[in-house]
Design a protein around this motif. Sequence first.
Motif, PDB file in Angstrom:
ATOM      1  N   MET A  65       0.820  -1.199   0.000  1.00  0.00           N
ATOM      2  CA  MET A  65       0.000   0.000   0.000  1.00  0.00           C
ATOM      3  C   MET A  65       0.860   1.257   0.000  1.00  0.00           C
ATOM      4  N   ARG A  66       1.916   1.266   0.799  1.00  0.00           N
ATOM      5  CA  ARG A  66       2.738   2.473   0.904  1.00  0.00           C
ATOM      6  C   ARG A  66       3.468   2.787  -0.398  1.00  0.00           C
ATOM      7  N   TYR A  67       3.996   1.750  -1.053  1.00  0.00           N
ATOM      8  CA  TYR A  67       4.841   1.996  -2.221  1.00  0.00           C
ATOM      9  C   TYR A  67       4.138   1.755  -3.554  1.00  0.00           C
ATOM     10  N   GLU A  68       3.017   1.043  -3.559  1.00  0.00           N
ATOM     11  CA  GLU A  68       2.296   0.778  -4.807  1.00  0.00           C
ATOM     12  C   GLU A  68       0.944   1.503  -4.862  1.00  0.00           C
ATOM     13  N   CYS A  69       0.340   1.763  -3.703  1.00  0.00           N
ATOM     14  CA  CYS A  69      -0.952   2.450  -3.639  1.00  0.00           C
ATOM     15  C   CYS A  69      -0.883   3.538  -2.572  1.00  0.00           C
ATOM     16  N   PRO A  70      -0.017   4.545  -2.759  1.00  0.00           N
ATOM     17  CA  PRO A  70       0.230   5.534  -1.703  1.00  0.00           C
ATOM     18  C   PRO A  70      -0.998   6.328  -1.290  1.00  0.00           C
ATOM     19  N   ASP A  71      -1.896   6.621  -2.230  1.00  0.00           N
ATOM     20  CA  ASP A  71      -3.109   7.364  -1.861  1.00  0.00           C
ATOM     21  C   ASP A  71      -3.952   6.568  -0.879  1.00  0.00           C
ATOM     22  N   LEU A  72      -4.121   5.279  -1.151  1.00  0.00           N
ATOM     23  CA  LEU A  72      -4.895   4.420  -0.259  1.00  0.00           C
ATOM     24  C   LEU A  72      -4.193   4.301   1.093  1.00  0.00           C
ATOM     25  N   PHE A  73      -2.876   4.185   1.095  1.00  0.00           N
ATOM     26  CA  PHE A  73      -2.129   4.089   2.350  1.00  0.00           C
ATOM     27  C   PHE A  73      -2.348   5.337   3.204  1.00  0.00           C
ATOM     28  N   THR A  74      -2.266   6.508   2.578  1.00  0.00           N
ATOM     29  CA  THR A  74      -2.448   7.764   3.306  1.00  0.00           C
ATOM     30  C   THR A  74      -3.860   7.878   3.861  1.00  0.00           C
ATOM     31  N   GLU A  75      -4.850   7.595   3.015  1.00  0.00           N
ATOM     32  CA  GLU A  75      -6.238   7.683   3.465  1.00  0.00           C
ATOM     33  C   GLU A  75      -6.513   6.694   4.588  1.00  0.00           C
ATOM     34  N   MET A  76      -5.948   5.485   4.472  1.00  0.00           N
ATOM     35  CA  MET A  76      -6.129   4.470   5.505  1.00  0.00           C
ATOM     36  C   MET A  76      -5.545   4.934   6.835  1.00  0.00           C
ATOM     37  N   LEU A  77      -4.344   5.519   6.790  1.00  0.00           N
ATOM     38  CA  LEU A  77      -3.683   5.944   8.017  1.00  0.00           C
ATOM     39  C   LEU A  77      -4.431   7.115   8.658  1.00  0.00           C
ATOM     40  N   LEU A  78      -4.982   8.005   7.860  1.00  0.00           N
ATOM     41  CA  LEU A  78      -5.771   9.109   8.405  1.00  0.00           C
ATOM     42  C   LEU A  78      -7.028   8.588   9.108  1.00  0.00           C
ATOM     43  N   VAL A  79      -7.633   7.551   8.535  1.00  0.00           N
ATOM     44  CA  VAL A  79      -8.795   6.935   9.188  1.00  0.00           C
ATOM     45  C   VAL A  79      -8.376   6.261  10.486  1.00  0.00           C
ATOM     46  N   LEU A  80      -7.246   5.574  10.471  1.00  0.00           N
ATOM     47  CA  LEU A  80      -6.733   4.945  11.689  1.00  0.00           C
ATOM     48  C   LEU A  80      -6.535   5.977  12.797  1.00  0.00           C
ATOM     49  N   ARG A  81      -5.974   7.122  12.435  1.00  0.00           N
ATOM     50  CA  ARG A  81      -5.760   8.173  13.422  1.00  0.00           C
ATOM     51  C   ARG A  81      -7.079   8.688  13.977  1.00  0.00           C
ATOM     52  N   ALA A  82      -8.064   8.860  13.101  1.00  0.00           N
ATOM     53  CA  ALA A  82      -9.373   9.335  13.552  1.00  0.00           C
ATOM     54  C   ALA A  82     -10.015   8.322  14.492  1.00  0.00           C
ATOM     55  N   GLN A  83      -9.876   7.035  14.170  1.00  0.00           N
ATOM     56  CA  GLN A  83     -10.422   5.995  15.042  1.00  0.00           C
ATOM     57  C   GLN A  83      -9.724   6.013  16.398  1.00  0.00           C
ATOM     58  N   ALA A  84      -8.413   6.208  16.396  1.00  0.00           N
ATOM     59  CA  ALA A  84      -7.666   6.246  17.655  1.00  0.00           C
ATOM     60  C   ALA A  84      -8.090   7.432  18.504  1.00  0.00           C
ATOM     61  N   ARG A  85      -8.293   8.589  17.875  1.00  0.00           N
ATOM     62  CA  ARG A  85      -8.745   9.764  18.614  1.00  0.00           C
ATOM     63  C   ARG A  85     -10.129   9.540  19.211  1.00  0.00           C
ATOM     64  N   ALA A  86     -11.021   8.947  18.411  1.00  0.00           N
ATOM     65  CA  ALA A  86     -12.376   8.685  18.884  1.00  0.00           C
ATOM     66  C   ALA A  86     -12.358   7.724  20.067  1.00  0.00           C
ATOM     67  N   HIS A  87     -11.501   6.705  19.984  1.00  0.00           N
ATOM     68  CA  HIS A  87     -11.388   5.745  21.083  1.00  0.00           C
ATOM     69  C   HIS A  87     -10.852   6.430  22.333  1.00  0.00           C
ATOM     70  N   HIS A  88      -9.853   7.287  22.147  1.00  0.00           N
ATOM     71  CA  HIS A  88      -9.254   7.995  23.288  1.00  0.00           C
ATOM     72  C   HIS A  88     -10.280   8.910  23.949  1.00  0.00           C
ATOM     73  N   LEU A  89     -11.034   9.632  23.134  1.00  0.00           N
ATOM     74  CA  LEU A  89     -12.056  10.525  23.684  1.00  0.00           C
ATOM     75  C   LEU A  89     -13.158   9.740  24.376  1.00  0.00           C
ATOM     76  N   GLY A  90     -13.521   8.594  23.797  1.00  0.00           N
ATOM     77  CA  GLY A  90     -14.542   7.749  24.409  1.00  0.00           C
ATOM     78  C   GLY A  90     -14.096   7.219  25.748  1.00  0.00           C
TER      79      GLY A  90
END
Length: 249
Positions: free
Chosen positions: A187-212
């Motif tokens: 994903m990082r080296y062959e599908c970088p857009d998907l890798f970036t979008e995936m990681l941004l979603v992961l971060r949002a999920q982590a923030r939501a979990h932390h706030l919860g």
Amino acid sequence: MSNHLALIEKTQSLIAAGDIAGAESALTELADAEGDRALMVVLDELAPKDVLAIMREYDPSRESVVNLLVTPEQFARAIVIEKRYKDLTHTHLRGMVNSIVFREDADPVAFLTAVGDLEGGSEAMANYFAEKWARIEAFARTGTFDTVEEDGEMLSEQALLGSAYASPRVEREEVADQDWMELAWLMRYECPDLFTEMLLVLRAQARAHHLGTEDEEEAGDEDARVETKDTDRGRSTPAAREDDEESAI
């Protein structure tokens, strides 16, 4: 074609009844009788939720004809709705993805590209990597999965895209485990857009979990204060505990 329509109806009925093995068996019989192409036509006619129901029952002890023949587009349409199962451990998701994306003679990038082209694709991949967030962040920043080198700072979206095109610090052969490391590398080296979008979603999920978690802790503190005020010695009564258990159910 009428035979195929009957098979589609039968497969859908079996899945609705919870007989996933029976549905897969019916599809296998079609492939045996009429060939793989006939099965691929039927898979394209089935609703994505029905294809998903069969795919996610991955069993490493045996091969599934559906997982062997499903196309990248069929796979992508199914995986983006996998979240409906509310599988908190994502065990079925990881097994399903690995068995299909890394199947013999498959092109993993074709599957990842198809997933990235659909709305919900980055969320599906974030769920796949949910248990590996720290390792993925380390990989994004340093090019390795070793969290020892991670300094706690996260790359911006622009920096993520730039780093995705940088030369790998590890080669694919070094992480060719047909599992999450190899998938992250692709994903990082062959599908970088998907890798970036995936990681941004992961971060949002982590923030939501932390706030919860923080909200739950604050609510617990507030409950404790109420109990101290309303009950003897600050402890809830047995009756109050029973009410709490019923409300939780």
